[in-house]
Design an enzyme around this catalytic site. Sequence first.
Site, PDB file in Angstrom:
ATOM      1  CD  GLU A 447       9.343  59.247  52.634  1.00  0.00           C
ATOM      2  OE1 GLU A 447      10.448  59.813  52.783  1.00  0.00           O
ATOM      3  OE2 GLU A 447       8.477  59.197  53.520  1.00  0.00           O
ATOM      4  CG  ASP A 520       6.046  54.912  46.570  1.00  0.00           C
ATOM      5  OD1 ASP A 520       6.971  54.554  45.807  1.00  0.00           O
ATOM      6  OD2 ASP A 520       5.849  54.434  47.706  1.00  0.00           O
ATOM      7  CG  ASP A 522       1.582  56.430  47.575  1.00  0.00           C
ATOM      8  OD1 ASP A 522       2.303  57.432  47.742  1.00  0.00           O
ATOM      9  OD2 ASP A 522       1.806  55.333  48.122  1.00  0.00           O
ATOM     10  CG  ASP A 524       1.815  58.098  52.381  1.00  0.00           C
ATOM     11  OD1 ASP A 524       1.094  58.998  52.876  1.00  0.00           O
ATOM     12  OD2 ASP A 524       1.769  56.901  52.716  1.00  0.00           O
TER      13      ASP A 524
END
Length: 655
Positions: A447, A520, A522, A524
């Site tokens: 991503e 990642d 996180d 997202d």
Amino acid sequence: MEHEEKRLNDLDDEQMDTAVSEEYGADQIQVLKGLEAVRKRPGMYIGSTGPRGLHHLVYEIVDNSVDEALAGYCTHIEVEILPGDVITVRDNGRGIPVDINEEEGLPAVTVVLTVLHAGGKFGGSGYKVSGGLHGVGSSVVNALSEWFEIEVSRQGHVYRQRFTRGDVVTDLEVVGDTDGTGTFIKFKADPEIFTETTEYEYDVLARRLREQAFLNAGLSITLTDKRDENDVQSEVFCYEGGIRSFVDYINTSRGLSPVHEDIMHFTTVQGDKSAEVAISYNDGYNEIILSFANDVRTVDGGTHEQGFKTALTRVFNDYGKKFNLLKDGDKKLSGEDVREGLTAVISVKLTEAQFEGQTKGKLGNTEITGLVSKMLYDKMMTYFEENPSVAKAIFNKALDASRAREAARKARDNARRKSALESNALPGKLADCTDKNPENTEIYIVEGDSAGGSAKEGRDRNIQAILPLWGKMLNVEKARVDKVIGNDKLTPVIMALGTGIGDDFDITKLRYHKVVIMADADVDGAHIRTLLLTFFFRYMRPLIEQGYVYIAQPPLYKISKGKKHVYAFSDEERDREIEEMGGSCDIQRYKGLGEMDPQQLWETTMDPNYRTMLRVNMEDAMEADETFSILMGDKVEPRRLFIEKNAKYVENLDI
Ligand code: 0RA
């Protein structure tokens, strides 16, 4: 740091079922091995020494009490988490026998707790059925506990014995009198074994205990968390409706709206085998089938699920034919059609369950296929004939599904020559590898364009392909297969993998044998991971079943001192590394993959010799699917509950 491919799941232990003899006697206990083996190789017995293995200890103990309930002698099980993560499990069964075992010269209960493979199954009086690990559990838990205490109430007395790390500390002694019977176990997981953590998660235990309560209608299981005296949490799991309540619970927690009121429930018994299913249809497009054999979850399905699916398709088609509901232009309904919007729980019980596959998640007993399919066919057909309005509603839903699929197929065929999906074209953003043998190759689905750029530069271009993802997220929750094909985020994935999806999925066309999701650490990143896993789970399931899907594990920290630097993948590892370096280091926290240069990304995350990757199993995918339903479905309440429940984790994220 561990530089090896880890499996996310626990490998279940081999099945240890032994034959059931007519009469129980303490001397029939089979003495196989000592407990040192368990402490030496704990992973062999409980799958892992991580959080999963830790929670497994509780399941082992509770499973024995559930067995006692299955045998008809126990109605209540109480589990408590005490301060210091001490666990207690109390049941009101018959109590583990205390008479002296002749071979060992020890009380049966002592043998059960100190000898490997001696458990409830040894000549068990009435233990007709048992799951994969049942009956081997108590001694394994004892071996892996810093300390372990048992109290048995039986024959008018309370008997107690204590152990540390599997060794006897006190002989079995009478400590009181009682009218009741039952078994009480108290233990503390050994931090020498469970080095990562000995802290239990309430929700993880609750989920499993709730499941056991659903599978054993009427059995009451209480879970109480007393670790924080100001915030005691407690739930009683007891469902008179059994697996029917289970289906209702799944529908409610996912915010699904059923298209008929009553949940169907069919049962059958044949000799020492039995089968039970609960079925409902909702107005959504997904199928949720949970199957169990002897109360053990079979994530990879198997013979019982196969029997269920075959019969279900046959019921719909035969019913449609009989009542002239399939029109001339209509095709036969496919398995996918008749399972659209289905929630089902299948539970079978049998004497010698064969759990197969790498993770023992698949039932292998062929004799069960016919039992389930015959029951389902006969009883569901009758149900349809007796409840025509319900039958019509469900049948028409399947017919809609079939027509939509057929329309999509035709549209696709018309556009075939131009269609990228069918023409072996590759997506424009794919940086392919040179090696064309799928057995050697990997695709990283990344991503973010900057991370994609680093990955392209850092990769081994011979065997590693990179596909950066862009475009708008699709709400797969409300979409049938035709929408998925048109989605600009997922289309490149389908094209790159080469397999097609749904009914057309063909694993032999897979272009890479490692499909790695790199995102990642996180929210997202979690979102995109959840989306992709859900997509694979729903449309390319064999990809997960056959172990082709992985999650890359990028480091969270870079720790430098002078010229030396190391990477850490968790907070604990960071602290350990800092200590090893003698403190006062420079610590860089990676907020995203994009912050790493190509060389760093290669070194830490992509180099096959050093990276750590998690292999995704069906359980993970199913969890992602569930999360997805809750987050993307159109009911607000389950989403609100989910966010409320998980808000504390979000707070901790560094975003
Ligand atoms: C073997 C025989 C009998 C009971 C049990 C095992 C038993 C084991 C566990 C483990 C947890 N709770 C349990 N409760 C019972 C019954 C022997 C008899 O009374 O005839």
